[in-house]
Design a protein around this motif. Structure first.
Motif, PDB file in Angstrom:
ATOM      1  N   ALA A   1     -31.238 -42.298 -61.481  1.00 39.83           N
ATOM      2  CA  ALA A   1     -29.957 -42.012 -60.836  1.00 39.83           C
ATOM      3  C   ALA A   1     -29.275 -40.806 -61.501  1.00 39.83           C
ATOM      4  O   ALA A   1     -28.691 -39.937 -60.825  1.00 39.83           O
ATOM      5  CB  ALA A   1     -29.056 -43.239 -60.903  1.00 39.83           C
ATOM      6  N   TRP A   2     -29.365 -40.745 -62.823  1.00 39.28           N
ATOM      7  CA  TRP A   2     -28.740 -39.632 -63.544  1.00 39.28           C
ATOM      8  C   TRP A   2     -29.457 -38.321 -63.224  1.00 39.28           C
ATOM      9  O   TRP A   2     -28.826 -37.278 -63.006  1.00 39.28           O
ATOM     10  CB  TRP A   2     -28.782 -39.914 -65.040  1.00 39.28           C
ATOM     11  CG  TRP A   2     -28.179 -38.810 -65.864  1.00 39.28           C
ATOM     12  CD1 TRP A   2     -26.869 -38.596 -66.130  1.00 39.28           C
ATOM     13  CD2 TRP A   2     -28.905 -37.755 -66.531  1.00 39.28           C
ATOM     14  NE1 TRP A   2     -26.699 -37.483 -66.913  1.00 39.28           N
ATOM     15  CE2 TRP A   2     -27.937 -36.937 -67.181  1.00 39.28           C
ATOM     16  CE3 TRP A   2     -30.248 -37.430 -66.640  1.00 39.28           C
ATOM     17  CZ2 TRP A   2     -28.289 -35.820 -67.921  1.00 39.28           C
ATOM     18  CZ3 TRP A   2     -30.593 -36.312 -67.382  1.00 39.28           C
ATOM     19  CH2 TRP A   2     -29.633 -35.520 -68.015  1.00 39.28           C
TER      20      TRP A   2
ATOM     21  N   ARG B   1     -31.201 -37.625 -60.544  1.00 38.67           N
ATOM     22  CA  ARG B   1     -30.890 -37.281 -59.150  1.00 38.67           C
ATOM     23  C   ARG B   1     -29.507 -36.646 -59.044  1.00 38.67           C
ATOM     24  O   ARG B   1     -29.332 -35.608 -58.388  1.00 38.67           O
ATOM     25  CB  ARG B   1     -30.973 -38.550 -58.292  1.00 38.67           C
ATOM     26  CG  ARG B   1     -30.696 -38.325 -56.811  1.00 38.67           C
ATOM     27  CD  ARG B   1     -30.684 -39.671 -56.113  1.00 38.67           C
ATOM     28  NE  ARG B   1     -30.361 -39.537 -54.704  1.00 38.67           N
ATOM     29  CZ  ARG B   1     -31.260 -39.408 -53.733  1.00 38.67           C
ATOM     30  NH1 ARG B   1     -32.549 -39.399 -54.022  1.00 38.67           N
ATOM     31  NH2 ARG B   1     -30.889 -39.292 -52.466  1.00 38.67           N
ATOM     32  N   HIS B   2     -28.509 -37.256 -59.708  1.00 41.05           N
ATOM     33  CA  HIS B   2     -27.144 -36.737 -59.653  1.00 41.05           C
ATOM     34  C   HIS B   2     -27.053 -35.370 -60.319  1.00 41.05           C
ATOM     35  O   HIS B   2     -26.431 -34.436 -59.769  1.00 41.05           O
ATOM     36  CB  HIS B   2     -26.206 -37.733 -60.335  1.00 41.05           C
ATOM     37  CG  HIS B   2     -24.794 -37.231 -60.457  1.00 41.05           C
ATOM     38  ND1 HIS B   2     -23.938 -37.191 -59.375  1.00 41.05           N
ATOM     39  CD2 HIS B   2     -24.107 -36.737 -61.530  1.00 41.05           C
ATOM     40  CE1 HIS B   2     -22.776 -36.689 -59.762  1.00 41.05           C
ATOM     41  NE2 HIS B   2     -22.847 -36.411 -61.063  1.00 41.05           N
ATOM     42  N   THR B   3     -27.671 -35.226 -61.477  1.00 44.00           N
ATOM     43  CA  THR B   3     -27.606 -33.958 -62.207  1.00 44.00           C
ATOM     44  C   THR B   3     -28.301 -32.844 -61.434  1.00 44.00           C
ATOM     45  O   THR B   3     -27.786 -31.715 -61.333  1.00 44.00           O
ATOM     46  CB  THR B   3     -28.265 -34.111 -63.595  1.00 44.00           C
ATOM     47  OG1 THR B   3     -27.628 -35.170 -64.304  1.00 44.00           O
ATOM     48  CG2 THR B   3     -28.141 -32.827 -64.396  1.00 44.00           C
TER      49      THR B   3
ATOM     50  N   GLN C   1     -26.128 -31.790 -58.521  1.00 47.81           N
ATOM     51  CA  GLN C   1     -24.999 -30.963 -58.940  1.00 47.81           C
ATOM     52  C   GLN C   1     -25.464 -29.555 -59.320  1.00 47.81           C
ATOM     53  O   GLN C   1     -24.811 -28.548 -58.965  1.00 47.81           O
ATOM     54  CB  GLN C   1     -24.292 -31.624 -60.135  1.00 47.81           C
ATOM     55  CG  GLN C   1     -23.577 -32.919 -59.794  1.00 47.81           C
ATOM     56  CD  GLN C   1     -22.431 -32.704 -58.825  1.00 47.81           C
ATOM     57  OE1 GLN C   1     -21.759 -31.667 -58.845  1.00 47.81           O
ATOM     58  NE2 GLN C   1     -22.206 -33.686 -57.946  1.00 47.81           N
TER      59      GLN C   1
ATOM     60  N   THR D   1     -31.622 -33.312 -53.285  1.00 45.39           N
ATOM     61  CA  THR D   1     -31.816 -34.499 -54.133  1.00 45.39           C
ATOM     62  C   THR D   1     -33.287 -34.772 -54.440  1.00 45.39           C
ATOM     63  O   THR D   1     -33.612 -35.769 -55.069  1.00 45.39           O
ATOM     64  CB  THR D   1     -31.211 -35.736 -53.437  1.00 45.39           C
ATOM     65  OG1 THR D   1     -31.804 -35.886 -52.146  1.00 45.39           O
ATOM     66  CG2 THR D   1     -29.709 -35.596 -53.300  1.00 45.39           C
TER      67      THR D   1
END
Length: 475
Positions: free
Chosen positions: A35-36, A38-40, A43, A168
């Motif tokens: 999850a981290w 994917r989010h990073t 961004q 993503t």
């Protein structure tokens, strides 16, 4: 019939549970990490799209550049660093005039692009998520919208678009994460297996040694080089226990033989004395003396059999205990006086130090009498003549009665076994008749009334025992 539970080895038990815990932990870490990542990644790629938009605006509006105007086309400013960062994405870049017409693009424009661009132009500049129609399909995209100005006059827009799924997409990062998690799982399993095996091995050795002890074999070998403190203490304590059990087994075998001898001796004496009277070997006064001697031997044998019965009854809690509230000074004084009445000589003197204040205790008078009698009799046998000092001390909720003689003491090697049934030390084995139940029975009596009997000290200057009695509770 009860079904026998299936047992598994300690190594398998803990390895399976450690592995379950490890896998659950790694699964949670994997989920959080994915999850981290994917989010990073999302961004970072949005920031890259914003960078492309801002840089395009700068290049198109830079008056010092050699371009032919703000709408002369998309400059090729993206270098190797940006390209390496954008390997997973390929954004669409539009330069649009104020009328909404697409002036230029970094790729061929599919049908319907003008309509999608016209919808995007509504609103302020910034970054937002939109839904567009492409080739009859609705796609979720992110768009970065920047205004083009020359001389404070709006001349168009720069649009950077990319599909959400491309922003993503982190297949390569997921692969590296899976490889890392897999390596950690294998390493963790190896460490857990090794540590569980190291922990289970000495315990298994102790279990096998316990089976040997159960079968009466006290000869076994246990390693004592374990670095773990608990394992070392387990092995050491087990070996000490086994050594003590072996010694006790040998002692009991010897003592049971002694008990048999002790019971056989008076029977043989009685039989011989009475046979002599019956056959007329002795007559008159001698016959009367022989009969008296037989009666004495009978009394001794009766006492020994009584000790055996009393011990067995106490061992199975078959003798009721009658607790009474008694003044402890008077209780000890009466017990000593009764013992003194039964003595034929005055070689042993009793010195008593009573409590200054009157203190009541919970006790069974008969049991206290038996305990004091056993201790004083043992003291007399140990010193033949001398002084026995009885001292009473009050402490918190109990009264402690110490009985100290001035005899030759109990040998150090015998002190650990004096409360064992049938045990008789080397000093008494061949000099004093008895079964070796006195101290064992006395301790059981003391504990049956809520107190205790223990050896305080014994050396060449004398032996000291301590009786503990609970104080009577005031209502």
């Amino acid at each position: 019939m009860f079904k026998k539970n299936k047992r598994i080895s300690l190594r398998n038990y803990w390895t399976s549970r450690y592995l379950l815990t490890l896998f659950v932990g790694l699964a949670i870490i994997s989920f959080i990490s994915a999850a981290w990542i994917r989010h990073t990644t999302f961004q970072n790629r949005l920031e890259m799209m914003e960078f492309i938009a801002d840089e395009t605006v700068f290049r198109l509006t830079d008056t010092s550049s050699q371009n032919n105007g703000p709408m002369s086309g998309i400059p090729g400013f993206i270098g190797n660093r940006e390209r390496s960062t954008m390997r997973e994405i390929d954004p669409v870049l539009y330069v649009v005039d104020t009328a909404g017409n697409i002036v230029s693009s970094n790729r061929p424009m599919p049908p319907g692009s003008e309509k999608n661009v016209a919808n995007i132009l509504d609103g302020e500049e910034g970054t937002k998520k939109i839904t567009v129609t492409s080739e009859g399909q609705e796609l979720v995209q992110y768009v970065v919208k920047r205004k083009l100005e020359r001389d404070n006059k709006e001349v168009g827009w720069v649009l950077v678009l990319e599909k959400k799924e491309n922003l993503t997409k982190v297949n390569q990062a997921y692969g590296l994460l899976a490889l890392l998690i897999g390596a950690l799982a294998v390493l963790g399993w190896g460490a857990i297996y090794f540590l569980s095996k190291r922990l289970a091995h000495p315990i298994k050795q102790v279990a096998e040694a316990a089976k040997q002890v159960q079968e009466g074999n006290y000869t076994f070998d246990l390693p004592q080089n374990s670095k773990e403190e608990e394992i070392y203490e387990l092995v050491t304590s087990f070996k000490e226990m086994a050594n003590k059990l072996e010694q006790l087994e040998k002692t009991r075998t010897e003592l049971l033989a002694g008990v048999t001898h002790e019971l056989k001796t008076p029977v043989t004496s009685i039989s011989g004395l009475l046979q002599a009277v019956k056959d007329g070997v002795v007559t008159g006064q001698d016959a009367s003396e022989f009969i008296q001697m037989a009666l004495v031997e009978t009394t001794k044998m009766k006492t020994m059999v009584g000790d055996l019965l009393a011990y067995n009854h106490f061992a199975v809690d078959a003798i009721p205990v009658k607790l009474e509230t008694m003044n402890v000074n008077q209780l000890v004084r009466d017990a000593v006086a009764q013992w003194e009445v039964m003595q034929d000589d005055e070689n042993v003197k009793i010195q008593m130090d009573f409590l200054a204040d009157s203190v009541d205790v919970q006790a069974d008078v008969v049991r206290i009498q038996q305990i004091v009698t056993n201790l004083l009799t043992n003291a007399k046998q140990a010193m033949q003549e001398g002084i026995v000092i009885i001292t009473l001390v009050e402490k918190e909720d109990a009264v402690f009665i110490t009985v100290k003689d001035t005899g030759h003491g109990i040998p150090q090697e015998d002190q650990a076994f004096i409360f064992e049934r049938f045990y008789r030390g080397e000093n008494k084995k061949y000099t004093v008749r008895g079964l070796g139940l006195g101290l064992s029975l006395s301790k059981m009596m003391a504990q049956s009334i809520g107190g205790d009997l223990r050896l305080i000290d014994s050396n060449s200057s004398g032996t000291c025992f301590e009786i503990t009695l609970k104080k009577a509770t005031s209502l």
